[in-house]
Write a protein that holds these residues in place. Structure first.
Motif, PDB file in Angstrom:
ATOM      1  N   MET A 129       0.790  -1.150   0.151  1.00  0.00           N
ATOM      2  CA  MET A 129       0.107   0.133   0.074  1.00  0.00           C
ATOM      3  C   MET A 129       0.801   1.309  -0.091  1.00  0.00           C
ATOM      4  N   GLY A 130       0.761   2.025  -0.995  1.00  0.00           N
ATOM      5  CA  GLY A 130       1.626   3.341  -1.014  1.00  0.00           C
ATOM      6  C   GLY A 130       0.938   4.354  -0.062  1.00  0.00           C
ATOM      7  N   ARG A 131       1.687   5.496   0.017  1.00  0.00           N
ATOM      8  CA  ARG A 131       1.225   6.511   1.062  1.00  0.00           C
ATOM      9  C   ARG A 131       2.208   7.966   0.471  1.00  0.00           C
ATOM     10  N   ILE A 132       1.437   8.942   0.839  1.00  0.00           N
ATOM     11  CA  ILE A 132       1.884  10.218   0.838  1.00  0.00           C
ATOM     12  C   ILE A 132       1.750  11.046   2.072  1.00  0.00           C
ATOM     13  N   GLU A 133       3.008  11.517   2.347  1.00  0.00           N
ATOM     14  CA  GLU A 133       2.992  12.135   3.737  1.00  0.00           C
ATOM     15  C   GLU A 133       2.907  13.663   3.466  1.00  0.00           C
ATOM     16  N   TYR A 134       2.020  14.511   4.225  1.00  0.00           N
ATOM     17  CA  TYR A 134       1.845  16.024   4.308  1.00  0.00           C
ATOM     18  C   TYR A 134       2.220  16.462   5.544  1.00  0.00           C
ATOM     19  N   TYR A 135       3.116  17.327   5.551  1.00  0.00           N
ATOM     20  CA  TYR A 135       3.670  18.006   6.768  1.00  0.00           C
ATOM     21  C   TYR A 135       3.784  19.443   6.564  1.00  0.00           C
ATOM     22  N   TYR A 136       2.787  19.914   7.408  1.00  0.00           N
ATOM     23  CA  TYR A 136       2.307  21.546   7.285  1.00  0.00           C
ATOM     24  C   TYR A 136       2.175  22.122   6.023  1.00  0.00           C
ATOM     25  N   ASP A 137       1.120  21.251   5.280  1.00  0.00           N
ATOM     26  CA  ASP A 137       0.785  21.398   3.878  1.00  0.00           C
ATOM     27  C   ASP A 137      -0.646  21.879   3.809  1.00  0.00           C
ATOM     28  N   PRO A 138      -0.889  23.342   3.388  1.00  0.00           N
ATOM     29  CA  PRO A 138      -2.133  23.779   3.636  1.00  0.00           C
ATOM     30  C   PRO A 138      -3.299  22.707   2.555  1.00  0.00           C
ATOM     31  N   ASP A 139      -2.517  22.194   1.589  1.00  0.00           N
ATOM     32  CA  ASP A 139      -3.311  21.430   0.573  1.00  0.00           C
ATOM     33  C   ASP A 139      -3.454  20.073   1.131  1.00  0.00           C
ATOM     34  N   ALA A 140      -3.018  19.543   2.178  1.00  0.00           N
ATOM     35  CA  ALA A 140      -3.253  18.412   2.566  1.00  0.00           C
ATOM     36  C   ALA A 140      -4.665  17.990   2.823  1.00  0.00           C
ATOM     37  N   PRO A 141      -4.977  16.796   2.515  1.00  0.00           N
ATOM     38  CA  PRO A 141      -6.309  16.151   2.634  1.00  0.00           C
ATOM     39  C   PRO A 141      -6.776  16.019   4.077  1.00  0.00           C
ATOM     40  N   LYS A 142      -8.124  16.251   4.233  1.00  0.00           N
ATOM     41  CA  LYS A 142      -8.390  16.169   5.866  1.00  0.00           C
ATOM     42  C   LYS A 142      -8.516  14.715   6.257  1.00  0.00           C
ATOM     43  N   ALA A 143      -7.911  14.604   7.434  1.00  0.00           N
ATOM     44  CA  ALA A 143      -7.783  13.100   7.964  1.00  0.00           C
ATOM     45  C   ALA A 143      -9.166  12.548   8.210  1.00  0.00           C
ATOM     46  N   ASN A 144      -9.206  11.283   8.095  1.00  0.00           N
ATOM     47  CA  ASN A 144     -10.540  10.540   8.572  1.00  0.00           C
ATOM     48  C   ASN A 144     -10.159   9.441   9.523  1.00  0.00           C
ATOM     49  N   THR A 145      -8.804   9.307   9.851  1.00  0.00           N
ATOM     50  CA  THR A 145      -8.603   8.257  11.025  1.00  0.00           C
ATOM     51  C   THR A 145      -7.700   8.947  11.894  1.00  0.00           C
ATOM     52  N   LEU A 146      -7.527   8.213  13.167  1.00  0.00           N
ATOM     53  CA  LEU A 146      -6.600   8.643  14.152  1.00  0.00           C
ATOM     54  C   LEU A 146      -6.181   7.214  14.558  1.00  0.00           C
ATOM     55  N   ILE A 147      -5.057   6.808  14.197  1.00  0.00           N
ATOM     56  CA  ILE A 147      -4.524   5.355  14.881  1.00  0.00           C
ATOM     57  C   ILE A 147      -3.814   5.589  15.560  1.00  0.00           C
ATOM     58  N   PRO A 148      -3.645   4.723  16.931  1.00  0.00           N
ATOM     59  CA  PRO A 148      -2.239   4.737  17.857  1.00  0.00           C
ATOM     60  C   PRO A 148      -1.150   3.891  17.106  1.00  0.00           C
ATOM     61  N   ALA A 149       0.039   4.569  17.070  1.00  0.00           N
ATOM     62  CA  ALA A 149       1.212   3.782  16.427  1.00  0.00           C
ATOM     63  C   ALA A 149       2.330   3.913  17.431  1.00  0.00           C
ATOM     64  N   SER A 150       3.220   2.969  17.504  1.00  0.00           N
ATOM     65  CA  SER A 150       4.437   3.037  18.277  1.00  0.00           C
ATOM     66  C   SER A 150       5.739   2.886  17.460  1.00  0.00           C
ATOM     67  N   ASN A 151       6.563   3.613  17.946  1.00  0.00           N
ATOM     68  CA  ASN A 151       8.004   3.424  17.240  1.00  0.00           C
ATOM     69  C   ASN A 151       8.906   3.025  18.279  1.00  0.00           C
ATOM     70  N   LEU A 152      10.186   2.544  17.960  1.00  0.00           N
ATOM     71  CA  LEU A 152      11.156   1.986  18.926  1.00  0.00           C
ATOM     72  C   LEU A 152      12.406   2.543  18.098  1.00  0.00           C
ATOM     73  N   LEU A 153      13.032   3.392  19.083  1.00  0.00           N
ATOM     74  CA  LEU A 153      14.186   4.102  18.823  1.00  0.00           C
ATOM     75  C   LEU A 153      15.345   3.169  19.483  1.00  0.00           C
ATOM     76  N   VAL A 154      15.966   2.418  18.704  1.00  0.00           N
ATOM     77  CA  VAL A 154      16.980   1.047  18.923  1.00  0.00           C
ATOM     78  C   VAL A 154      18.300   1.784  19.015  1.00  0.00           C
ATOM     79  N   VAL A 155      19.158   1.728  20.225  1.00  0.00           N
ATOM     80  CA  VAL A 155      20.376   2.270  20.361  1.00  0.00           C
ATOM     81  C   VAL A 155      21.410   1.009  20.507  1.00  0.00           C
ATOM     82  N   ASP A 156      22.427   0.989  19.882  1.00  0.00           N
ATOM     83  CA  ASP A 156      23.474  -0.261  20.154  1.00  0.00           C
ATOM     84  C   ASP A 156      24.247   0.256  21.081  1.00  0.00           C
ATOM     85  N   ASP A 157      25.296  -0.705  21.613  1.00  0.00           N
ATOM     86  CA  ASP A 157      26.287  -0.348  22.461  1.00  0.00           C
ATOM     87  C   ASP A 157      27.336   0.844  21.908  1.00  0.00           C
ATOM     88  N   ALA A 158      27.386   1.146  20.842  1.00  0.00           N
ATOM     89  CA  ALA A 158      28.265   2.162  20.268  1.00  0.00           C
ATOM     90  C   ALA A 158      27.532   3.399  20.007  1.00  0.00           C
TER      91      ALA A 158
END
Length: 155
Positions: free
Chosen positions: A1-30
């Protein structure tokens, strides 16, 4: 499934969902940070994705990390909640999502970096080298908060 991201874009379409998501910022020993290059946008990002029914936000972050990068990680902390009504993600199936992410901090405990159907590149990157990568501003904010020790907790 493709996607387009809009960031502070006045021409962005109006959102129709708000989905909780999680990220993991993994840091190694170095001190290097785990990044994946998304096949759908070509940009480098933290592993993460939508939470599934029956799992906690933390379990989601761990699952998404392993699915998208091949790295098994454990959570060591919490960076913050990142929600921005000016960050809209439009999917080809008609879903238009307002960004909402819980971002955890973790460390690798197993696995090996591996590409898959969502990521065509996976690697650990030193913070000093991050400017060499095409990283979406929302991801750059999260990584920057970690690197500078900002830890907003609420975004």
């Amino acid at each position: 499934m493709g996607r387009i991201e809009y960031y502070y874009d006045p021409d962005a379409p109006k959102a129709n969902t708000l989905i909780p998501a999680s990220n993991l910022l993994v840091v190694d020993d170095a001190g290097a940070i785990l990044l994946q290059r998304r096949r759908d946008t070509g940009q480098w990002a933290l592993p993460g994705g939508a939470q599934e029914i029956g799992e906690t936000a933390a379990e989601c972050a761990i699952r998404e990390c392993q699915e998208e990068t091949g790295i098994i990680a454990e959570i060591t902390g919490f960076l913050g909640v990142y929600t921005n009504p000016h960050h809209i993600v439009a999917y080809t199936d008609g879903e238009i999502r307002q960004q909402y992410e819980n971002t955890y901090i973790g460390r690798p405990i197993g696995g090996e970096p591996a590409v898959n159907d969502e990521a065509d590149g996976v690697r650990f990157v030193q913070p000093a080298d991050l400017d060499q990568y095409d990283i979406h501003p929302s991801m750059r904010q999260q990584i920057g908060d970690y690197v500078t020790g900002t830890y907003p907790c609420l975004g």
